[in-house]
Write an enzyme that holds these catalytic residues in place. Structure first.
Site, short mmCIF file in Angstrom:
data_model
loop_
_atom_site.label_atom_id
_atom_site.label_comp_id
_atom_site.label_asym_id
_atom_site.label_seq_id
_atom_site.Cartn_x
_atom_site.Cartn_y
_atom_site.Cartn_z
N ASP A 29 11.15 89.77 47.32
CA ASP A 29 12.24 89.07 48.00
C ASP A 29 12.03 87.56 47.88
OD1 ASP A 29 14.27 88.27 49.68
OD2 ASP A 29 13.16 88.71 51.53
N ASP A 33 15.28 87.41 53.24
CA ASP A 33 16.17 88.26 54.05
C ASP A 33 15.61 89.68 54.21
OD1 ASP A 33 16.57 89.41 51.58
OD2 ASP A 33 18.76 89.21 51.57
N ASP A 37 15.27 90.97 45.50
CA ASP A 37 16.44 90.43 44.80
C ASP A 37 16.08 90.06 43.37
OD1 ASP A 37 15.07 87.96 45.14
OD2 ASP A 37 15.94 87.78 47.15
N ASP A 198 23.37 107.32 35.61
CA ASP A 198 23.18 108.13 36.81
C ASP A 198 24.00 109.43 36.73
OD1 ASP A 198 22.02 108.12 39.54
OD2 ASP A 198 24.10 108.12 40.19
N GLU A 253 20.35 110.49 33.03
CA GLU A 253 19.68 111.31 34.04
C GLU A 253 20.32 112.70 33.93
OE1 GLU A 253 19.01 111.67 38.86
OE2 GLU A 253 20.91 111.03 38.04
C1 BGC Z 1 19.84 108.66 41.80
C2 BGC Z 1 19.70 108.82 43.26
C3 BGC Z 1 21.10 108.76 43.86
C4 BGC Z 1 22.04 109.79 43.21
C5 BGC Z 1 23.46 109.53 43.54
C6 BGC Z 1 20.59 109.92 41.49
O1 BGC Z 1 20.22 110.81 40.73
O2 BGC Z 1 18.62 108.58 41.11
O3 BGC Z 1 18.87 107.85 43.82
O4 BGC Z 1 21.01 109.05 45.22
O5 BGC Z 1 21.92 109.74 41.83
O6 BGC Z 1 23.94 108.42 42.85
#
Ligand code: BGC
Length: 506
Positions: A29, A33, A37, A198, A253
């Site tokens: 940080d 705050d 960041d 994601d 992912e």
């Molecule tokens: C991310 C998680 C997130 C989810 C929803 C995932 O697989 O790694 O941290 O909560 O996607 O976006």
């Protein structure tokens, strides 16, 4: 016209890269705050360079109400004021490159925040076809617990595979596709080296909305994940990435149960890499580790891509705690770093941080805690801010006297980066040695491995001139013949490798 290399070219940087996941909110940080960041990350680039990683992956820093730590994006083309500004991002890209590293950013295409202007319009009854609205819900469950459907006051239901604050987008709507292509270009134009995608397997749902019944969500035939339509999106994205210079890449992912499903994402005109979570899910066991490695290698080999390995991330219990000791965590690292392919590290594992298991309930922020009615405490325990210096919280993470967004344990003084720097037996020094050695060896290593005979609780494998031995048992095992010990997880072993240890041999 820029000419792209086939993703089989062995010299491509990502094929054997070590990538470090930065959970932005918890890294460093700069403005006091209590939340990390972009400027904080920039100030720590010398630390990351000295650690020896090739690239950084930043978790989402976009405008967000942080209902799911930023995986609920309200504006995909701006930085949340808590994390800085677009100029901070530009400065971070430039400085990361100047330190000889690459920068990947997270892209969240499955859902937006409920505060996104599109969803605000949908609430007002405008363009609901950008999301997934239905007159009736079905039996699908949210990954965070509870139903995946929420009803609006006008009676319609919308789908959210995660929290209700994360409505799922309708990828059958061409506007959604165009929007994300534009978002990719926006960040590529700013110089990022690629994306972590994601929920990459989840964008298309069965248009019939069939009940899932007793199927597991990631099983073949699931109405939710791995549907064939998703591959067209990644072919388009690949063309965009390939139209830029500098070997930009994308890693998905991808949670799927079947290796064939998984491999489809890695076809040469789709994603460069996909995460395999098998190692992360495996218990501390030599036969389990071997079976995971064999399955992953077999799934990836025909695609021409490379495997990816992960021990820890912002979504799972830290591996030091999962395996029960720092010694085993070190051994697992040597094992992972010796495997072919690329490795993804999670911030703080290089300091040997354990999972924080006793966060007070009032401090917990992960929506999983509330959505499961407290049955699961959620993922905050691996998201506690990093300890940088000093002997008491906030350990240099934020300004003295400021409150970090999650409380930090009072006994982390010996774990700070400062305390571990220049200590030859610290976890940090061990990571630095392992990463330096991996870098020195990697050009000579084949992208395959050969298992050697070993006692039942141990694994021995060879990659060209490198031999790796891991002992998951408690009794010492005799090492295979070798010329020299390159690096051990517990000092220099002699002819025997103690239990819970690993070694690299020449
Ligand atoms: C991310 C998680 C997130 C989810 C929803 C995932 O697989 O790694 O941290 O909560 O996607 O976006």
């Amino acid at each position: 016209m820029h000419v792209t290399r086939s993703s089989n070219s062995p010299e491509l940087w990502w094929r054997d890269a070590v990538v470090y996941e930065v959970y932005v909110r918890s890294f460093a940080d700069s403005d006091g705050d209590g939340e990390g960041d972009l400027a904080g990350i920039r100030s720590k680039l010398p630390y990351l360079r000295d650690l020896g990683v090739d690239a950084l992956w930043l978790t989402p820093f976009y405008r967000s109400p942080l209902a799911d730590g930023g995986y609920d994006v309200a504006d995909y083309r701006d930085v949340d004021p808590r994390f800085g500004t677009l100029s901070d991002l530009d400065a971070l890209v430039a400085a990361t490159h100047a330190h000889g590293m690459r920068l990947l950013v997270d892209i969240v295409p499955n859902h937006t925040s409920d505060q996104h202007p599109w969803f605000q319009e949908a609430l007002a009854g405008i363009h609901r076809d950008r999301y997934l609205f239905r007159k009736e819900p079905n039996d699908w469950r949210s990954n965070f617990g509870g139903s995946a459907w929420t009803q609006l006051p006008d009676g319609e239901w919308y789908l959210h595979l995660y929290a209700p604050e994360q409505p799922d987008l309708n990828w059958r709507n061409p506007q959604v596709r165009e929007e994300f292509e534009d978002i990719l270009r926006f960040w590529l134009d700013r110089g990022v080296d690629g994306f972590r995608i994601d929920v990459a397997a989840g964008l298309f749902k069965d248009p019939e909305y069939g009940n899932i019944g007793t199927l597991r969500p990631h099983e073949d035939g699931s109405p939710i994940y791995g549907r064939p339509e998703v591959h067209g999106v990644y072919r388009d994205w690949r063309r965009i990435l390939d139209s830029y210079d500098g070997d930009r890449m994308a890693i998905g992912e991808v949670w799927t149960e079947s290796p064939a499903d998984f491999a489809r994402f890695l076809r040469p005109d789709e994603l460069h890499q996909a995460f395999t979570f098998a190692l992360q899910l495996a218990p501390w066991s030599a036969p389990e580790f071997r079976s995971v490695v064999d399955k992953v290698l077999a799934a990836v080999r025909p695609t021409g891509s490379v495997p990816t390995w992960v021990l820890s991330s912002h979504d799972v219990v830290r591996h030091r705690t999962r395996y029960g000791s720092a010694a085993r965590a070190h051994a697992a690292l040597l094992f992972m770093l010796a495997l072919p392919g690329s490795a993804y590290l999670y911030q703080g594992e290089e300091l040997g941080l354990p999972e924080v298991l006793d966060l007070p309930e009032a401090a917990l922020q992960d929506p999983i805690f509330a959505r499961t009615g407290g049955l699961s405490r959620g993922r905050d325990g691996c998201r506690v801010p990093l300890p940088w210096s000093g002997s008491a919280p906030p350990y240099g993470f934020t300004a003295p006297g400021a409150e970090p967004w999650l409380p930090m344990p009072s006994d982390w003084g010996p774990l700070t980066a400062e305390a571990q720097t220049d200590d030859p037996v610290s976890t940090l020094s061990f990571y630095q040695r392992a990463l330096r050695l991996r870098r020195a060896l990697r050009d000579g290593l084949p992208e395959s491995l050969e298992w050697l005979e070993s006692p039942a609780d141990a694994l021995f494998f060879r990659r060209g001139p490198l031999l790796c031995a891991l002992n998951c048992g408690s009794e010492p095992v005799r090492l295979p013949p070798h010329q020299r010990v390159l690096l051990g997880s517990t000092g220099q072993p002699g002819r025997e490798l103690p239990g819970g240890a690993a070694v690299w041999l020449a």
